[in-house]
Design a protein around this motif. Structure first.
Motif, short mmCIF file in Angstrom:
data_model
loop_
_atom_site.label_atom_id
_atom_site.label_comp_id
_atom_site.label_asym_id
_atom_site.label_seq_id
_atom_site.Cartn_x
_atom_site.Cartn_y
_atom_site.Cartn_z
N ASP A 68 8.77 43.40 -23.39
CA ASP A 68 9.22 45.07 -22.82
C ASP A 68 10.80 45.18 -23.11
O ASP A 68 11.35 46.21 -23.63
N ILE A 69 11.49 44.29 -22.81
CA ILE A 69 13.06 44.15 -22.98
C ILE A 69 13.38 44.52 -24.42
O ILE A 69 14.07 45.24 -24.97
N PHE A 70 12.62 43.57 -25.41
CA PHE A 70 12.72 43.48 -26.68
C PHE A 70 12.40 45.06 -27.27
O PHE A 70 13.10 45.59 -28.21
N VAL A 71 11.35 45.59 -26.90
CA VAL A 71 10.76 46.70 -27.16
C VAL A 71 11.36 48.01 -26.87
O VAL A 71 11.89 48.96 -27.48
N ASP A 72 11.52 48.03 -25.43
CA ASP A 72 11.88 49.48 -24.72
C ASP A 72 13.29 49.15 -25.01
O ASP A 72 13.92 50.42 -24.68
N VAL A 73 14.20 48.26 -25.16
CA VAL A 73 15.58 48.45 -24.90
C VAL A 73 16.20 48.27 -25.99
O VAL A 73 17.29 49.02 -26.76
N LEU A 74 15.93 47.20 -26.90
CA LEU A 74 16.48 46.77 -28.05
C LEU A 74 15.76 47.33 -29.38
O LEU A 74 16.52 47.06 -30.54
N ALA A 95 30.63 48.39 -33.32
CA ALA A 95 31.05 48.35 -31.94
C ALA A 95 30.20 49.13 -30.93
O ALA A 95 29.99 48.86 -29.58
N ALA A 96 30.13 50.60 -31.28
CA ALA A 96 29.50 51.52 -30.45
C ALA A 96 28.11 51.12 -30.21
O ALA A 96 27.32 51.25 -29.10
N THR A 97 27.48 50.47 -31.10
CA THR A 97 25.82 49.92 -30.82
C THR A 97 26.02 48.88 -29.95
O THR A 97 25.04 48.93 -28.94
N LEU A 98 26.98 48.11 -29.96
CA LEU A 98 27.06 46.92 -28.96
C LEU A 98 27.28 47.53 -27.36
O LEU A 98 26.81 47.05 -26.47
N ASP A 99 27.92 48.51 -27.32
CA ASP A 99 28.42 48.93 -26.08
C ASP A 99 27.19 49.74 -25.50
O ASP A 99 26.93 49.76 -24.42
N ARG A 100 26.51 50.56 -26.48
CA ARG A 100 25.30 51.40 -26.04
C ARG A 100 24.05 50.44 -25.53
O ARG A 100 23.52 50.65 -24.58
N LEU A 101 23.97 49.31 -26.49
CA LEU A 101 22.84 48.34 -25.89
C LEU A 101 23.37 47.74 -24.60
O LEU A 101 22.15 47.35 -23.76
N GLU A 102 24.52 47.22 -24.19
CA GLU A 102 24.78 46.61 -23.10
C GLU A 102 24.53 47.55 -21.92
O GLU A 102 23.97 47.27 -20.95
N LYS A 103 24.97 48.89 -22.02
CA LYS A 103 24.69 49.80 -20.99
C LYS A 103 23.00 49.98 -20.95
O LYS A 103 22.70 50.26 -19.89
N ASP A 104 22.28 50.17 -21.88
CA ASP A 104 20.93 50.41 -22.19
C ASP A 104 20.07 48.96 -21.24
O ASP A 104 19.29 49.16 -20.35
N LEU A 105 20.82 47.83 -21.48
CA LEU A 105 20.23 46.71 -20.81
C LEU A 105 20.56 46.46 -19.16
O LEU A 105 19.66 46.39 -18.41
#
Length: 309
Positions: free
Chosen positions: A167-173, A76-86
């Protein structure tokens, strides 16, 4: 390598023109296991050796294609973090509530510049693979049903602006570029293969003027012999085969491409090398793109390039 962040491809929702015809293809010919149907009429399936409730969702529609492709993340923490990063990167996201897909928790959905919908989630019910978690056997009766892939492996998606998608997949995900094909100018990418694991690819994109198109959904088999067996089963069931059995230069995988009854292309795939994020990406030049895609024939057929759903 430690697997954190985005773990793997988790599910795909496909549109089919005739639901029961689609179910017959994916369940009885491809050999997936049906795990449920929801109130909206969607049908859920999984490969026999997958543990989570489903990896393929079929929805009847007037037009074939893909609705979304989802990745499972660590927690869940990873989901929240990646949402904020996106969101910080400028990508608009939305939360899909738990239970919208059967046996699946909250999902974060976002559109990418190629016109596709991508999802992240972390909760999905573990239904197992028909074997106990203590002292299991190596295979089950389900592993002999139809072509019987062991997992949903990847998708190849067609659309514009694939450099922005990369870029989205590499830089964010946290994905990394494994291989790419450059166009005649020697600089612009025609196609990119991206991984979040040690696989040669978990998702790939080809530059295409129409957004949101599906080239193929790929299912992993255990051996070249299983790929050849898949060809027999396809022929026995009058499945429309696009090309193969053959080998890719890109990723080195062995493959057959074929179409479901609605015209969605699928792949039965084996092999491909293991990759690492510190490796230099492999580049294929424009004049060798035929060899990269179909290593034996060394040429592309027009249908493979132009037919998408």
């Amino acid at each position: 390598m430690a697997i954190t962040g985005v773990l793997r491809p988790g599910h795909v929702q496909l549109r089919v023109l005739d639901l029961e015809e689609g179910v017959h293809h994916y369940r009885d010919v491809l050999g997936l296991v049906e795990t449920g149907r929801d109130a909206s009429g969607r049908v859920y399936l999984k490969a026999w050796d997958e543990r989570d409730h489903h990896s393929v969702v079929l929805r009847q529609a007037d037009e074939a294609g893909i609705d979304f492709f989802g990745f499972k993340v660590l927690d869940a923490a990873t989901l929240d973090r990646l949402e904020k990063d996106l969101q910080a990167y400028g990508v608009q996201t939305s939360r899909i509530p738990a239970g919208d897909l059967l046996e699946t928790g909250e999902r974060v959905r976002f559109g990418i510049p190629s016109g596709h919908q991508i999802e992240l989630y972390w909760e999905k019910t573990d239904v197992g693979n028909g074997q106990p978690y203590v002292n299991p056997e190596p295979w089950t009766d389900q592993s002999e049903n139809g072509i019987a892939p062991i997992r949903l492996d990847h998708c190849l998606l067609y659309g514009p602006d694939i450099e922005k998608v990369k870029d989205i997949f590499v830089d964010v995900l946290g994905f990394y570029l494994v291989e790419h094909v450059v166009m005649e100018d020697g600089q612009t990418d025609l196609a990119v293969w991206l991984s979040c694991s040690m696989k040669a690819h978990d998702i790939a994109f080809v530059r295409h003027p129409e957004p949101g198109k599906l080239h193929h959904t790929s299912f992993l088999l255990e051996s070249w012999e299983k790929v050849l067996r898949a060809a027999d089963i396809m022929s026995m069931n009058k499945v429309s085969i696009d090309i193969g059995p053959t080998r890719h230069g890109i990723t080195r995988g062995t493959t057959i491409y074929a179409f479901d009854p609605s015209g969605n292309r699928f792949e039965t795939f084996c092999g491909g090398y293991q990759s690492y994020p510190d490796w230099q990406p492999i580049k294929w030049t424009w004049e060798e793109v035929g060899t990269g895609i179909f290593y034996h024939d060394r040429v592309l057929n027009e249908r493979f390039l132009s037919v998408v759903s």
